[in-house]
Design a protein around this motif. Structure first.
Motif, mmCIF file in Angstrom:
data_model
loop_
_atom_site.group_PDB
_atom_site.id
_atom_site.type_symbol
_atom_site.label_atom_id
_atom_site.label_comp_id
_atom_site.label_asym_id
_atom_site.label_seq_id
_atom_site.Cartn_x
_atom_site.Cartn_y
_atom_site.Cartn_z
ATOM 1 N N ARG A 210 3.009 6.055 -2.903
ATOM 2 C CA ARG A 210 4.159 6.856 -3.337
ATOM 3 C C ARG A 210 4.176 7.038 -4.851
ATOM 4 O O ARG A 210 4.473 8.143 -5.344
ATOM 5 C CB ARG A 210 5.458 6.209 -2.834
ATOM 6 N N ILE A 211 3.855 5.989 -5.595
ATOM 7 C CA ILE A 211 3.781 6.142 -7.044
ATOM 8 C C ILE A 211 2.635 7.071 -7.416
ATOM 9 O O ILE A 211 2.771 7.943 -8.293
ATOM 10 C CB ILE A 211 3.621 4.776 -7.730
ATOM 11 N N SER A 212 1.494 6.925 -6.759
ATOM 12 C CA SER A 212 0.342 7.785 -7.067
ATOM 13 C C SER A 212 0.656 9.254 -6.807
ATOM 14 O O SER A 212 0.294 10.129 -7.612
ATOM 15 C CB SER A 212 -0.872 7.354 -6.233
ATOM 16 N N GLU B 237 0.827 -1.211 0.000
ATOM 17 C CA GLU B 237 0.000 0.000 0.000
ATOM 18 C C GLU B 237 0.858 1.256 0.000
ATOM 19 O O GLU B 237 0.530 2.245 -0.666
ATOM 20 C CB GLU B 237 -0.919 -0.016 1.223
ATOM 21 N N ASP B 238 1.969 1.228 0.707
ATOM 22 C CA ASP B 238 2.868 2.379 0.721
ATOM 23 C C ASP B 238 3.439 2.630 -0.669
ATOM 24 O O ASP B 238 3.516 3.780 -1.116
ATOM 25 C CB ASP B 238 3.998 2.150 1.721
ATOM 26 N N GLY B 239 3.825 1.563 -1.370
ATOM 27 C CA GLY B 239 4.338 1.723 -2.730
ATOM 28 C C GLY B 239 3.289 2.291 -3.665
ATOM 29 O O GLY B 239 3.580 3.149 -4.510
ATOM 30 N N SER C 40 -3.872 6.935 4.991
ATOM 31 C CA SER C 40 -2.881 6.093 4.320
ATOM 32 C C SER C 40 -1.840 6.947 3.606
ATOM 33 O O SER C 40 -0.628 6.671 3.667
ATOM 34 C CB SER C 40 -3.583 5.168 3.325
ATOM 35 N N LEU C 41 -2.275 7.989 2.924
ATOM 36 C CA LEU C 41 -1.341 8.889 2.236
ATOM 37 C C LEU C 41 -0.411 9.564 3.233
ATOM 38 O O LEU C 41 0.800 9.706 2.973
ATOM 39 C CB LEU C 41 -2.113 9.938 1.439
ATOM 40 N N ARG C 42 -0.933 9.976 4.361
ATOM 41 C CA ARG C 42 -0.092 10.632 5.371
ATOM 42 C C ARG C 42 0.945 9.665 5.919
ATOM 43 O O ARG C 42 2.083 10.044 6.176
ATOM 44 C CB ARG C 42 -0.963 11.208 6.478
ATOM 45 N N ALA C 43 0.566 8.398 6.073
ATOM 46 C CA ALA C 43 1.524 7.402 6.531
ATOM 47 C C ALA C 43 2.631 7.177 5.509
ATOM 48 O O ALA C 43 3.730 6.727 5.856
ATOM 49 C CB ALA C 43 0.804 6.086 6.827
ATOM 50 N N SER C 44 2.345 7.510 4.239
ATOM 51 C CA SER C 44 3.345 7.382 3.175
ATOM 52 C C SER C 44 4.118 8.668 2.928
ATOM 53 O O SER C 44 4.841 8.773 1.937
ATOM 54 C CB SER C 44 2.660 6.932 1.879
ATOM 55 N N GLY C 45 3.932 9.662 3.784
ATOM 56 C CA GLY C 45 4.739 10.870 3.697
ATOM 57 C C GLY C 45 4.046 12.090 3.157
ATOM 58 O O GLY C 45 4.675 13.145 3.018
ATOM 59 N N ALA C 46 2.776 11.990 2.821
ATOM 60 C CA ALA C 46 2.042 13.153 2.314
ATOM 61 C C ALA C 46 1.630 14.024 3.502
ATOM 62 O O ALA C 46 0.779 13.629 4.297
ATOM 63 C CB ALA C 46 0.820 12.723 1.523
ATOM 64 N N ASP C 47 2.230 15.199 3.624
ATOM 65 C CA ASP C 47 1.912 16.074 4.746
ATOM 66 C C ASP C 47 0.857 17.100 4.345
ATOM 67 O O ASP C 47 0.362 17.122 3.217
ATOM 68 C CB ASP C 47 3.170 16.747 5.275
#
Length: 413
Positions: free
Chosen positions: A167-169, A162-164, A241-248
């Protein structure tokens, strides 16, 4: 008035333009223009599209060819093809990103400067062909990019989970926004943007043990389009989920502040592949399991998805890819059924403005990249024209689908 706003249903075709030039142990480069010999037969190919009545052709600029090294641009082949569009009277709808980047962009979509590199390519393309090309698809099928390059680690840069996917999205969406805004700066009000994504339905155990997975994959199927249109806020199902992948906060606010819209929302639908079968033992990553005939939703699925995208994004919609891989008579049957479905939707007030059979001629299965067999072992019989191996190369030979497409394209309704 835009060309698609005249009340007619516009018919077009596509030439398969998957480009993944990266290779490695057990992996060949995948360049459909090379495999189908389109680099050599482009003059003939565009004539074939015109000959069956196509008004437009979805066609991709091969980024890895025109931009083989940083700061190096080679446009001569594309120049000739674009000129040929004018000669045959077919409107180009230009794909800019169809799964791959030039070799010099290390880590592809995971490179921190990917969005700016992609926007540079988009702007240079728009500037070069500003007098003749105004219709663009910045990113084809971002959902497939994210699944294959992110979640499934199948294509470069081979992220996973899910993280991958996230990040691609996020990288694709930023590049998408920068590219569309850059093209609009060049072309102004003349620019038309056809956003195109793969579509996804579910069958089987949808409301039981797979409920959470269905909800996740359904939200993922809209993610990139939601990002580029500024629809990801605190209430979005993938916000956490996006925030957990680094989207602030700053990044998500940037998408909302710089949102771009589709002039036409393109829906790609393949009756045997666009439905995910939710059952135990089935791999639930879209694209790797063909659930047909168990899950095939046919025209019912097509109509549901077109309505979904029209309602969700509030733009005219276009069927931007469809076909079945089978004998010509099966392809003709799907062509007739899907055209009839699109016409029914129009009669019911759904703003469907175009129909695209994909592809014009046969293509080669993506698994060619991981195979060791000759290209003919990977042939997919999908087109209006068969690809036939001859001593002189690949002949294009019309099959009954070509005549049937010409019949439909000639109907002014």
């Amino acid at each position: 008035m835009r060309w698609y706003d005249d009340g007619r249903l516009h018919f077009g075709l596509g030439i398969e333009d998957t480009f993944i030039p990266q290779s490695g142990p057990g992996e060949r480069a995948l360049d459909e223009y090379a495999l189908t010999e389109h680099y050599d037969r482009w003059h003939e190919d565009l004539g074939l599209a015109a000959g069956v009545g196509a008004e437009f052709l979805r066609w991709g600029v091969p980024w890895h060819v025109v931009n083989p090294a940083p700061g190096v641009w080679e446009w001569s082949w594309v120049d000739a093809v674009i000129a040929r569009f004018g000669e045959v009277g077919v409107r180009p709808v230009i794909d800019l990103l169809h799964y791959g980047t030039p070799l010099w962009i290390e880590r592809e979509f995971a490179h921190p400067d990917f969005p700016r590199h992609f926007a540079d390519f988009a702007v240079r393309t728009a500037e070069r062909y500003a007098d003749t090309v105004v219709d663009y698809t910045p990113v084809n099928e971002p959902m497939i990019h994210a699944r294959f390059c992110g979640e499934a680690a199948y294509w470069p840069p081979k992220l996973s989970g899910e993280d991958g996917y996230n990040r691609i999205s996020l990288a694709l969406a930023e590049g998408f926004v920068r590219a569309q805004r850059g093209i609009a700066d060049v072309l102004g009000d003349r620019a038309t943007f056809v956003h195109v994504d793969a579509s996804l339905l579910f069958s089987g155990d949808v409301d039981g043990g797979h409920r959470d997975l269905v909800a996740l994959q359904r939200a993922q199927s809209f993610l990139t389009e939601d990002l580029v249109t500024g629809a990801v806020d605190d209430g979005h199902p993938l916000n956490a989920s996006l925030r957990a992948s680094g989207a602030d906060d700053a990044l998500l606010a940037w998408f909302r502040d710089n949102a771009v819209r589709p002039d036409v929302m393109g829906v790609n639908y393949y009756p045997r592949h666009s439905t995910q079968l939710m059952e135990e033992g089935v791999v639930h990553v879209g694209g790797f399991v063909d659930p047909w005939p168990t899950a095939d939703r046919g025209v019912e699925g097509l109509e549901e998805l077109i309505r979904t995208y029209a309602d969700r994004y509030g733009a005219p919609v276009m069927l931007t890819e469809t076909c079945v891989t089978d004998a010509p008579e099966v392809r003709v049957a799907w062509l007739d059924a899907s055209v009839a479905a699109v016409r029914r939707l129009r009669e019911q007030g759904v703003p469907v403005v175009g129909y695209t059979w994909w592809p014009l001629f046969d293509m080669y299965e993506w698994t060619y990249r991981h195979a060791e067999t000759p290209r003919e072992a990977s042939l997919l019989t999908m087109g209006l024209y068969d690809l036939v191996e001859t001593p002189g190369g690949l002949d294009r030979r019309a099959n009954p689908v070509a005549d049937r497409f010409r019949f439909h394209a000639g109907d002014p309704a």
